[in-house]
Design an enzyme around this catalytic site. Structure first.
Site, PDB file in Angstrom:
ATOM      1  N   ALA A  17       6.348 -14.666 -28.103  1.00 51.15           N
ATOM      2  CA  ALA A  17       5.318 -14.769 -29.054  1.00 51.15           C
ATOM      3  C   ALA A  17       5.077 -13.170 -29.510  1.00 51.15           C
ATOM      4  CB  ALA A  17       3.757 -15.051 -28.542  1.00 51.15           C
ATOM      5  N   PHE A 117      11.882 -35.596 -23.053  1.00 52.74           N
ATOM      6  CA  PHE A 117      11.012 -34.710 -22.211  1.00 52.74           C
ATOM      7  C   PHE A 117      10.015 -35.389 -22.172  1.00 52.74           C
ATOM      8  CE2 PHE A 117      10.748 -30.240 -20.614  1.00 52.74           C
ATOM      9  CZ  PHE A 117      12.063 -29.926 -20.416  1.00 52.74           C
ATOM     10  N   GLN A 237      -2.186 -25.818 -16.075  1.00 52.95           N
ATOM     11  CA  GLN A 237      -1.152 -26.742 -15.733  1.00 52.95           C
ATOM     12  C   GLN A 237      -0.385 -26.674 -14.384  1.00 52.95           C
ATOM     13  OE1 GLN A 237       2.767 -27.427 -18.326  1.00 52.95           O
ATOM     14  NE2 GLN A 237       1.432 -29.259 -18.426  1.00 52.95           N
ATOM     15  N   HIS A 239       2.947 -27.792 -12.740  1.00 49.65           N
ATOM     16  CA  HIS A 239       4.006 -28.687 -12.975  1.00 49.65           C
ATOM     17  C   HIS A 239       4.583 -29.187 -11.982  1.00 49.65           C
ATOM     18  CE1 HIS A 239       8.320 -29.191 -14.274  1.00 49.65           C
ATOM     19  NE2 HIS A 239       8.191 -28.612 -15.304  1.00 49.65           N
ATOM     20  N   LEU A 249      10.611 -22.987 -10.697  1.00 47.24           N
ATOM     21  CA  LEU A 249      10.654 -24.528 -11.458  1.00 47.24           C
ATOM     22  C   LEU A 249      11.713 -24.965 -11.409  1.00 47.24           C
ATOM     23  CD1 LEU A 249       8.967 -25.520 -13.660  1.00 47.24           C
ATOM     24  CD2 LEU A 249       9.980 -24.110 -15.464  1.00 47.24           C
ATOM     25  N   GLU A 252      11.765 -30.044 -16.259  1.00 45.82           N
ATOM     26  CA  GLU A 252      11.517 -31.612 -16.468  1.00 45.82           C
ATOM     27  C   GLU A 252      12.729 -31.979 -16.985  1.00 45.82           C
ATOM     28  OE1 GLU A 252       7.761 -31.465 -18.220  1.00 45.82           O
ATOM     29  OE2 GLU A 252       8.008 -33.300 -19.606  1.00 45.82           O
ATOM     30  N   ARG A 283       2.793 -34.253 -17.681  1.00 49.57           N
ATOM     31  CA  ARG A 283       2.865 -33.393 -16.402  1.00 49.57           C
ATOM     32  C   ARG A 283       1.623 -33.636 -15.507  1.00 49.57           C
ATOM     33  NH1 ARG A 283       5.708 -27.704 -18.964  1.00 49.57           N
ATOM     34  NH2 ARG A 283       7.765 -28.613 -18.841  1.00 49.57           N
ATOM     35  N   HIS A 370       1.756 -23.307 -13.142  1.00 47.82           N
ATOM     36  CA  HIS A 370       2.685 -23.155 -14.212  1.00 47.82           C
ATOM     37  C   HIS A 370       2.140 -22.383 -15.573  1.00 47.82           C
ATOM     38  CE1 HIS A 370       6.633 -23.682 -16.159  1.00 47.82           C
ATOM     39  NE2 HIS A 370       6.059 -24.512 -17.213  1.00 47.82           N
ATOM     40  N   ARG A 412      -0.498 -29.410 -21.401  1.00 51.78           N
ATOM     41  CA  ARG A 412       0.504 -29.063 -22.440  1.00 51.78           C
ATOM     42  C   ARG A 412       1.401 -30.232 -22.219  1.00 51.78           C
ATOM     43  NH1 ARG A 412       4.956 -26.298 -22.121  1.00 51.78           N
ATOM     44  NH2 ARG A 412       4.504 -25.146 -20.187  1.00 51.78           N
ATOM     45  N   SER A 417       5.463 -25.241 -25.337  1.00 51.50           N
ATOM     46  CA  SER A 417       5.157 -23.684 -25.016  1.00 51.50           C
ATOM     47  C   SER A 417       5.869 -22.799 -26.055  1.00 51.50           C
ATOM     48  CB  SER A 417       4.918 -23.379 -23.631  1.00 51.50           C
ATOM     49  OG  SER A 417       6.346 -23.575 -23.203  1.00 51.50           O
TER      50      SER A 417
END
Lengths: 597, 235
Positions: A17, A117, A237, A239, A249, A252, A283, A370, A412, A417
């Protein structure tokens, strides 16, 4: 003598970002990007599976379907105007990354490849759709690298390893930030017309997390301390598939490629919880299913984990049972070699940290903290809005995980993201530059660095009776145990009381390093202060919301309650306490209905 | 189990030269070396300084010399290297404090190879992606894994011997773009890597390939660049 810099736009944070914002703002305004890490170390680089966009490169897909899936995934708490905007922008955003050179994987005809996903569906059939554009299992890494490279090409001004410690607001306008140069300990004031906060999340408040050490919520904490409310902080969240105990992680994408979840009795359990999309449900749904299995005694060996099975023979077997096919209609198959090519990092993590080979062995997994859905409230242009009427604070912007637009609502969807940070990073950069180009510099406070100096002094002058490391361990444990996947009034009250006690004990911490050069002890202690305040706000907001929605699951209020709780939480941090109010959710096309996968 | 950790220490604000400190601590064979460093910092000596972030081998912050070879501290476990562990800063860089070195020259070398995508031709008329076959994409796949940790460059004897050598990491980046069918600046980059501070300094010691935590076959990629300089062909 104080070090004062002047820029039209200052971006805090250099993940996806921040870099996107910096890239766009720098086209028309004098811009600086400040980051406590070298930009390529940012946590965007850990994102694995893909970025969601209805490109329709492999099969039919539409932005409207992506919009609906995101609204449903958010458990109807996302603002639908913002979600629609993001999903409409998505194909162009992904193409733009490709035009910047991002090495996406390719389809046989040379287009950007896409994989299924969780929660992303063909709205007509209800079946999973291939929407996640990917570069192996390092899509975030490629986004981070590509954006950093483009920023270098465009000569963006970077202040690497400068940690921002305060946000300066004068007469209701953002006028800059205060940062420390880690290399020599000197404070610097960055005087700006526009400030963009893009500092990421705060998963480090939890014991088991996929998040980097750097994820301590600095941007959220400094904004909160300066009177900016936080939105929907109760929604965090977990995960479903983190490596057991370590929390690292496992994308997914493993399930997108056909992997399935198996309990301690060797059963595939997701069809019980999500009959249509099964292991590719949202999730929050899967994390709760895993916990339910564990609590009902079906964890592996009575422990807090289940298996993720990505052995090719299992994938082929369950794909046949599910009737999964390739695009040409032939039965879906995969080999060990293909798995290694599609998911090289996942295979590597398993080998390094567990000593197992996922091609021949199942992976032990448990849910891992997560992503924060909540954060600094913004509109869809990244402008920070500070009340229930969405009043804009002039000169202040936020984007990425630290911001709450809100496109993720209560939960989410995977791949959203990366999309969020590319789309809203861009608009925050554009808006911030546009504002800066017509605004004058505001006046700096008389002693801009005063608050930062006194925060450091307090940490130097503590009695030393308490150890910062112990306080952090205790905070993470109580937050994970009591403000985790399942929550209850009793547990959350324990957590709040504990965090308050820890905040008192924190005052007795003494930083022993008296030096200026890379005083990481001081900065770690300062970050702990941020996390303690954020943890308390998260727990207070969670206790306050008396319903279950998305990532927030109350054992004492197990149902969603649209009559009383279809609204965003706004929380202010005032005099060391949390004050809560609300703002309405924007609903355009999709009226809330029961959420079934 | 008991673990002995010998750590290189140097605080420029206090010490005239470096020394080693030895710490004994309880740990498990699944502990990462980074976990041990965190424990020492938390309980033994808060002044111990090192960089870290993701803690699972993807951000590249914690490249260190551990028992004499380069690793990411978060990607090497006690069971991989035993219970007597020596941790030092990566070699060939200016030491700033304890395990932290000056990374600026490393990033300056990276920037010399024009590490950004260059294609000034018009975009496809439909505004969509530039097409690239899976085979074309595969040719430069390995180099895209690089996380700029500097494990390779700081294990290279040629880099130790000459500061001006671009180093393996920068060459990997050059390869990533030179062999990308969409990129149009291959010849410009080939000129840069063909200077004496470039490919000529690689004497195929293979240290870089062994040191890479991302398992990039760096020596092979550098070899492909060398072949391209001789044949003038990129394929």
């Amino acid at each position: 003598m104080a070090n004062i810099h002047q820029f039209d736009v200052v971006v805090v944070g250099a993940g996806g970002a921040g870099l996107m914002a910096g890239l766009y703002a720098s086209r028309t305004a004098k811009t600086a990007v400040i980051s406590k890490l070298y930009p390529t170390r940012s946590h965007t680089g850990a994102a694995q599976g893909g970025i969601g966009a209805a490109l329709g490169n492999i099969e039919e897909d539409r932005p409207e379907w992506h919009t609906y899936d995101t609204v449903k995934g958010s458990d109807y708490l996302g603002d639908q105007d913002a979600i629609e905007f993001m999903c409409e922008e998505a194909p162009q955003a992904v193409l733009e990354l490709e035009h910047m050179g991002l090495p996406f994987d390719r389809t046989p005809d040379g287009k950007i490849s896409q994989r299924p996903f969780g929660g992303h569906t063909n709205n007509e059939t209800g079946k999973p759709v291939r929407r996640a554009a990917h570069a192996a299992d390092r899509t975030g890494h490629m986004i981070l690298q590509t954006l950093y490279q483009q920023c270098l090409k465009n000569k963006v001004n970077f202040f690497d390893e400068y940690q921002v410690l305060d946000l300066l607001i004068v007469d209701g306008k953002a006028v800059g930030v205060v940062a420390v140069n880690l290399a020599d300990g000197e404070l610097h004031t960055f005087h700006a017309k526009s400030v963009i906060i893009a500092t990421g999340g705060h998963g480090r408040i939890f014991e088991v997390t996929s998040n980097a050490y750097a994820y301590t919520g600095d941007g959220i904490a400094i904004a909160m301390r300066r009177g900016i409310p936080m939105e929907d902080m109760e929604f965090f969240q977990f995960h479903p598939t983190g490596i057991y105990k370590l929390g690292i992680l496992i994308t997914e994408g493993v399930r997108g490629e056909g992997g399935i979840l198996i309990n301690g009795q060797g059963e595939r359990f997701m069809p019980k919880y999500a009959p249509t999309v099964k292991d590719l449900a949202s999730r929050d749904v899967i994390s709760r299913a895993i916990y339910t299995e564990i609590r009902e005694g079906r964890g592996v060996d009575g422990k807090n984990y289940v298996w993720l099975d990505a052995r090719p023979e299992s994938i082929v077997k369950y794909a046949a049972l599910d009737g999964r096919t390739n695009i040409d209609g032939t039965p879906y198959t995969i080999t060990g070699e293909q798995l290694l090519a599609k998911l090289p990092d996942i295979v590597d993590f398993n080998r390094v940290y567990l000593g197992i080979d996922p091609v021949t062995q199942m992976m032990p997994i448990q849910p891992t903290a997560h992503y924060t859905m909540g954060g600094i409230p913004t509109n869809k242009y990244g402008e920070v809005v500070i009340d229930d009427k969405n009043t804009v604070m002039p000169g202040l912007y936020a984007a990425g995980e630290c911001a709450c637009v809100s496109v993720h609502g209560a939960n989410r969807l995977g791949t959203n993201s990366l999309l969020d940070l590319v789309v809203f990073g861009k608009y925050a950069g554009l808006k911030a530059a546009e504002y800066a180009n017509q605004a004058e510099f505001g006046k700096l406070p008389v002693d801009a660095e005063a608050a930062t100096r006194s925060a450091f002094e307090a940490l130097r002058n503590g009695s030393g009776k308490e150890n910062a490391f112990d306080i952090a361990v205790e905070m993470k444990k109580v937050m994970f145990d009591e403000v985790g996947i399942y929550r209850s009034e009793k547990g959350m009250k324990i957590a709040i009381e504990k965090v308050r006690e820890l905040r008192e004990r924190y005052k007795q911490v003494k930083v022993t390093d008296t030096g200026k050069i890379f005083n990481t002890e001081m900065l770690n202690a300062w970050e702990l202060g941020c996390m303690l305040e954020i943890a308390e706000v998260v727990a207070e907001c969670a206790l306050n919301r008396q319903e279950s929605r998305g990532g927030h699951s109350r054992e004492d209020f197990p149902n969603r309650d649209d009559v009383n709780w279809l609204k965003h939480t706004l929380a202010w941090w005032k005099d060391g306490k949390t004050a809560i109010d609300y703002k309405p959710v924007t609903i355009t096309k999709y009226q809330p209905k029961a959420r079934v996968y | 189990m008991q673990i002995t950790l010998k750590i290189f220490r140097y605080n420029p604000e206090v010490d005239s030269t470096f020394h080693y400190e030895t710490y004994t601590l309880e740990g498990e064979e699944t502990d990462r070396v980074l976990d041990l460093l965190e424990k020492v910092k938390g309980y033994n000596d808060g002044t111990l300084s090192f960089r870290r972030s993701c803690a699972h081998g993807v951000c590249g912050s914690d490249a260190l010399r551990i028992n004499g070879r380069n690793y990411l501290a978060c990607k090497v476990l006690v069971r991989d290297i035993g219970t007597n562990i020596t941790v030092e800063p990566i070699l060939g860089m200016k030491i700033i404090k304890d395990l932290i070195v000056d990374m600026e020259p490393f990033f300056e070398n990276y920037k010399k190879v024009l590490p950004w995508f260059i294609n000034d031709s018009p975009l496809p008329a439909d505004g969509k992606e530039r097409l690239q076959s899976p085979e074309q994409r595969a040719i430069f796949d390995e180099g895209t894994k690089c996380i700029l940790c500097a494990c390779c460059t700081t294990s290279c004897p040629s880099f130790w011997a000459s500061d001006d050598y671009l180093g393996p990491a920068a060459l990997v980046t050059a390869h990533r773009f030179i062999f990308d069918s969409r990129d149009e600046a291959a010849s410009e980059r080939m000129e840069i890597v063909s200077e004496t501070s470039g490919l000529a300094r690689c004497h195929t010691a293979f240290n870089c390939t062994l040191a890479c935590p991302r398992e990039i076959p760096i020596t092979k990629l550098i070899g492909e660049l060398k072949i391209a300089t001789i044949t003038g062909k990129i394929e």
